[in-house]
Design a protein around this motif. Structure first.
Motif, PDB file in Angstrom:
ATOM      1  N   GLU A  36       4.265  17.580  -7.350  1.00 47.73           N
ATOM      2  CA  GLU A  36       5.666  17.584  -7.305  1.00 47.73           C
ATOM      3  C   GLU A  36       5.936  18.878  -7.673  1.00 47.73           C
ATOM      4  O   GLU A  36       6.855  19.568  -7.318  1.00 47.73           O
ATOM      5  N   ALA A  66      -0.496  14.821  -1.880  1.00 44.37           N
ATOM      6  CA  ALA A  66       0.038  13.907  -2.416  1.00 44.37           C
ATOM      7  C   ALA A  66       0.014  12.552  -1.934  1.00 44.37           C
ATOM      8  O   ALA A  66       0.497  11.505  -2.342  1.00 44.37           O
ATOM      9  N   ARG A  68       1.232  12.101   1.363  1.00 47.99           N
ATOM     10  CA  ARG A  68       2.216  11.839   2.509  1.00 47.99           C
ATOM     11  C   ARG A  68       1.709  12.552   3.513  1.00 47.99           C
ATOM     12  O   ARG A  68       2.023  13.686   4.155  1.00 47.99           O
ATOM     13  N   ASP A 269      11.243   9.456   2.169  1.00 45.40           N
ATOM     14  CA  ASP A 269      10.822   8.292   1.386  1.00 45.40           C
ATOM     15  C   ASP A 269      11.299   7.041   1.765  1.00 45.40           C
ATOM     16  O   ASP A 269      10.848   5.680   1.361  1.00 45.40           O
ATOM     17  N   GLY A 297       9.331   4.771  -0.709  1.00 44.08           N
ATOM     18  CA  GLY A 297       7.762   5.133  -1.203  1.00 44.08           C
ATOM     19  C   GLY A 297       6.966   5.288  -0.126  1.00 44.08           C
ATOM     20  O   GLY A 297       7.178   5.100   1.031  1.00 44.08           O
ATOM     21  N   ARG A 300      -0.012   4.415  -1.706  1.00 52.40           N
ATOM     22  CA  ARG A 300      -0.724   4.641  -2.951  1.00 52.40           C
ATOM     23  C   ARG A 300       0.307   5.352  -4.016  1.00 52.40           C
ATOM     24  O   ARG A 300      -0.351   5.947  -4.830  1.00 52.40           O
ATOM     25  N   GLU A 301       1.618   5.181  -3.805  1.00 52.37           N
ATOM     26  CA  GLU A 301       2.637   5.597  -4.852  1.00 52.37           C
ATOM     27  C   GLU A 301       3.526   4.659  -5.199  1.00 52.37           C
ATOM     28  O   GLU A 301       3.400   3.295  -4.663  1.00 52.37           O
ATOM     29  N   THR A 302       3.991   4.451  -6.358  1.00 51.57           N
ATOM     30  CA  THR A 302       5.104   3.404  -6.527  1.00 51.57           C
ATOM     31  C   THR A 302       6.005   3.162  -5.452  1.00 51.57           C
ATOM     32  O   THR A 302       6.732   4.232  -4.905  1.00 51.57           O
TER      33      THR A 302
END
Length: 368
Positions: A36, A66, A68, A269, A297, A300-302
């Protein structure tokens, strides 16, 4: 929304020394897995120089780090259009394709780089990764999962009861492109049904297809058996076409379901998925329903999801219209462990109303 900047502000007149200092900060943040912070440094630099392919390449690598990967591919493709002969960009694109599972495309990228410069730095790393992917290493356990659910039920005649369910399953990589998932689901109502399920997914360039089957020995309220097939295919950078087909046999007869749909990425997102749910029942004819899902989201992220649906639902007592609302949260509680919690409300015509909660825990095994 304002973005907090780290380091000196970028401008179109940024000196080479200032640019180098900013890129050093990016590399430092990347080394610390602070993607980030690296993104916050790069974005204003790109805003000042949107046609800079090297900055786009660096942002693509940050997005890939990240997790993405779809966005990373979009950014590296933008860079490749601006600088089609840049081998650094071509190599980064090869790695991103490999991380996304697009192995055939990654191999083509590696071959194209080799034809121009077989000793290009880090090309050997990409070739080694692809060689490992192509080597038949046998079956590998991909993940295991546990699920528990509880429901408060009120039947159409006013009777209340509690239902519960438990599930256990595992996914296995049969090869680089094929994954087998096996699960056992036990659901207790006034009686207990146990469903055995199997599904095989095959990854394609830009999508995937699957086949599935279930069986319920001596069912009380679920299907005797079902078979299914479907998949998804990327139609554009932001649109994915979906299709699911299912044939199920109940005590009251055989039912076919056809569910075409689209998933649209609204921005980085947010994504929305819409499906039409078509039920063909030999006894009662054709019925139509649909569902809408909003996701916030990334993998593997919130992440959060919301689902609203109204569709014909098949159980042993026949096909009834069901309306439902659901919401859930997915949390990465550890490096390889994910937790999902969800709640829902269902109203099934002349059958029951349900308030339900579900908890799922998934462990992902490390790649060999």
């Amino acid at each position: 929304m304002a973005i907090a900047l780290v380091g000196a502000p970028a401008s179109a007149q940024q000196t080479p020394a200032a640019r180098a200092g900013q890129l050093d900060l990016v590399a430092e943040a990347q080394a610390e897995n602070d993607f980030e912070r690296a993104r916050q440094i790069l974005l204003p630099m790109i805003a000042a120089s949107p046609q800079d392919p090297d900055l786009l390449r660096r942002l693509a690598v940050i997005e890939a780090g990240a997790g993405r990967l779809d966005l990373a591919l979009e950014r590296i493709d933008e860079a490749a259009q601006l600088a089609p002969k840049d081998l650094d960009i071509a190599l980064a694109r090869g790695f991103i394709l490999y991380w996304r599972g697009d192995v055939a495309e990654a191999q083509r990228a590696a071959i194209a780089i080799t034809a121009r410069d077989p000793d290009f730095p880090e090309l050997d790393q990409l070739e080694a990764a692809l060689a490992r992917q192509n080597r038949p290493d046998g079956i590998r356990t991909r993940s295991i999962f546990l699920v528990a659910g509880f429901s408060d039920i009120t039947t159409a005649n006013g009777f209340s009861q509690t239902w519960n369910s438990q599930a256990i399953g595992a996914a296995f990589d049969l090869s680089r492109d094929n994954t087998l998932t096996l699960d056992v689901i036990r659901e207790e109502r006034s009686a207990i049904d146990t469903r055995l399920g199997a599904r095989v997914d095959h990854r394609l360039a830009g999508g995937s297809v699957y086949v599935s089957a279930t069986a319920v020995p001596a069912p009380d309220f679920q299907e005797k058996w079902s078979v299914g097939a479907g998949g998804e295919l990327k139609a554009s950078q932001s649109v994915v076409a979906l299709i699911d087909l299912r044939l199920a046999d109940y005590q009251t007869g055989t039912i076919a379901a056809v569910q075409p749909g689209l998933r649209v990425a609204l921005c980085e997102d947010f994504a929305v998925t819409g499906r039409a749910i078509n039920i063909f029942d030999g006894a009662e004819g054709y019925r139509l329903g649909g569902s809408v899902r909003l996701d916030y989201g990334r993998e593997r992220e919130t992440a959060l999801f919301l689902i609203a649906a109204s569709y014909p639902d098949a159980e042993a007592d026949g096909v009834r219209q069901l309306r439902s609302l659901a919401a859930g949260l997915r949390l990465p509680v550890a490096e390889r462990i994910g937790l999902t919690v969800a709640g829902s409300h269902e109203d099934r015509d002349n059958s029951y109303r349900r308030y339900a909660g579900t908890v799922a825990l998934t462990y992902r095994f490390p790649a060999k």
